[in-house]
Write a protein that holds these residues in place. Structure first.
Motif, short mmCIF file in Angstrom:
data_model
loop_
_atom_site.label_atom_id
_atom_site.label_comp_id
_atom_site.label_asym_id
_atom_site.label_seq_id
_atom_site.Cartn_x
_atom_site.Cartn_y
_atom_site.Cartn_z
N ALA A 155 0.83 -1.21 0.00
CA ALA A 155 0.00 0.00 0.00
C ALA A 155 0.87 1.26 0.00
CB ALA A 155 -0.92 -0.01 1.22
N GLU A 156 1.91 1.25 0.81
CA GLU A 156 2.82 2.40 0.83
C GLU A 156 3.51 2.57 -0.52
OE1 GLU A 156 6.40 4.14 3.71
OE2 GLU A 156 6.07 1.97 3.58
N VAL A 161 4.07 5.09 -6.07
CA VAL A 161 3.93 5.01 -7.53
C VAL A 161 2.94 6.06 -8.03
CG1 VAL A 161 3.16 3.56 -9.44
CG2 VAL A 161 4.61 2.59 -7.65
N ALA A 162 1.82 6.21 -7.32
CA ALA A 162 0.83 7.20 -7.72
C ALA A 162 1.41 8.61 -7.67
CB ALA A 162 -0.39 7.10 -6.80
N GLU A 163 2.26 8.86 -6.70
CA GLU A 163 2.88 10.18 -6.56
C GLU A 163 3.81 10.50 -7.74
OE1 GLU A 163 5.96 12.51 -3.50
OE2 GLU A 163 5.07 10.57 -2.94
N VAL A 168 10.58 2.21 -10.96
CA VAL A 168 11.31 0.95 -11.10
C VAL A 168 11.38 0.33 -9.71
CG1 VAL A 168 13.51 -0.13 -11.66
CG2 VAL A 168 12.63 1.74 -13.07
N VAL A 169 10.99 -0.94 -9.61
CA VAL A 169 10.94 -1.64 -8.33
C VAL A 169 11.83 -2.87 -8.43
CG1 VAL A 169 9.45 -2.83 -6.68
CG2 VAL A 169 8.60 -0.80 -7.90
N ARG A 184 3.65 1.11 -13.26
CA ARG A 184 3.01 2.38 -13.62
C ARG A 184 1.77 2.60 -12.76
NH1 ARG A 184 5.51 4.27 -18.06
NH2 ARG A 184 6.55 2.77 -19.45
N ASP A 185 1.31 3.83 -12.74
CA ASP A 185 0.14 4.20 -11.95
C ASP A 185 -1.13 3.76 -12.69
OD1 ASP A 185 -1.57 5.31 -10.10
OD2 ASP A 185 -1.33 7.36 -10.84
#
Length: 331
Positions: A155-156, A161-163, A168-169, A184-185
């Protein structure tokens, strides 16, 4: 001089591209004896480290027109096999085991601590590799990095990602481009992040995706904190991850700023060799466990990074300006 290379089995190395092979070749060209062994070949009795080692000679190689070298099918010969008293019979040890730094790697570093205590230089320093995490170490200088979050919480990570629109994870213990995600968002983000974190049980690093990567991910080669070369790598049309070296790279003021900021940290931990990944002036990673790319770059650009490194490490004073090896370097 005798140089012992502690590496993965020779059969697992690709002589066309592997940086460890390039360093062996450079040591041989300098007239040194090259010995090889694996971590499993090391032992210690009463504090004395021994290595079941082979003395090898590498076959000649020529540049292949890209990032690969042309080598003979039988690319090395074993000249002798013996058990070395490492402190008594070796002047330099190169620790060249591929990551991750897990049990096998860690146990090797503890044995090599004894070698260093006996007065033999080990590159990179085992204690330093344990202390400086090549993916998290860059975060000691957050102003030089893109926005970054390390977490197990999907969730964090989803909010991060939304921000930033896309990130890249990758796992903190990842290597060689494995388990790297471009998130991607969109509606698929949460599921990807749950998979990346293994439902909250694995720490991952999320960094804002830098679209400038299409222009190149710059690998800076550091030796004793100084930039001795650079090369560009780019993603392919069908894979966002970074490919092999493809073009020379200019070393600019921001690159020098990054190197200058890292140099004291690397020196403190005895990390003579490092490969920095830089995108659009932002530090992504500091590769220190088994820094690579030199052999590929030498093949591509006609440089001699492997030779420069081995001359320095074996105390051959480098009297030639670095520009002769990498003409794109700027003061």
């Amino acid at each position: 001089m005798s140089v012992l290379v502690v590496a993965d089995p020779m059969a697992s190395l690709d002589p066309q591209i592997d940086a460890s092979v390039g360093l062996m070749d450079a040591a041989q060209r300098l007239g040194h004896q090259v010995w090889i062994c694996t971590p499993e070949d090391l032992s210690a009795r009463d504090g004395r480290v021994r290595a079941r080692a082979q003395r090898i000679t590498l076959a000649p190689r020529v540049r292949g027109g890209d990032h690969r070298w042309l080598v003979e099918p039988t690319w090395y010969a074993v000249n002798a096999s013996t058990t070395l008293d490492v402190v008594a019979e070796v002047e330099l040890v190169l620790l060249r085991i591929d990551p991750p730094v897990e049990g096998r790697y860690l146990h090797t570093t503890y044995l090599l601590d004894l070698v260093e205590a006996g007065g033999v230089r080990v590159v990179n320093r085992p204690e330093g590799i344990r202390a400086f995490h090549e993916k998290l170490g860059a975060l000691l200088l957050p102003d030089l990095c893109p926005p970054t979050l390390v977490s197990t919480d999907a969730a964090e990570l989803r909010a991060f990602v939304a921000e930033h629109g896309a990130c890249v994870v990758k796992p903190v213990d990842g290597f060689a481009g494995l388990d790297v995600w471009l998130v991607r968002d969109d509606r698929g983000a949460r599921a990807l992040l749950e998979s990346a974190t293994r439902t909250g049980t694995r720490q991952v690093i999320a960094q804002r995706y830098l679209e400038q990567v299409d222009g190149g991910n710059k690998r800076l080669f550091l030796l004793d904190g100084e930039i001795v070369g650079a090369v560009l790598r780019r993603p392919s049309d069908d894979d966002f991850r970074i490919g092999p070296p493809c073009a020379p790279a200019d070393v600019d003021e921001q690159d020098q700023r990054i190197a200058a900021a890292l140099a004291p940290l690397l020196a403190r931990h005895g990390l003579a060799l490092a490969g920095l990944d830089v995108i659009d002036g932002r530090l992504i990673e500091v590769n220190v466990t088994c820094p690579g790319g030199m052999h590929k770059t030498d093949a591509l650009l006609g440089t001699d990074l492997s030779g420069v490194i081995m001359r320095r490490l074996t105390h051959h004073h480098e009297n030639t300006l670095l520009k002769e090896f990498h003409p794109c370097l700027t003061p």
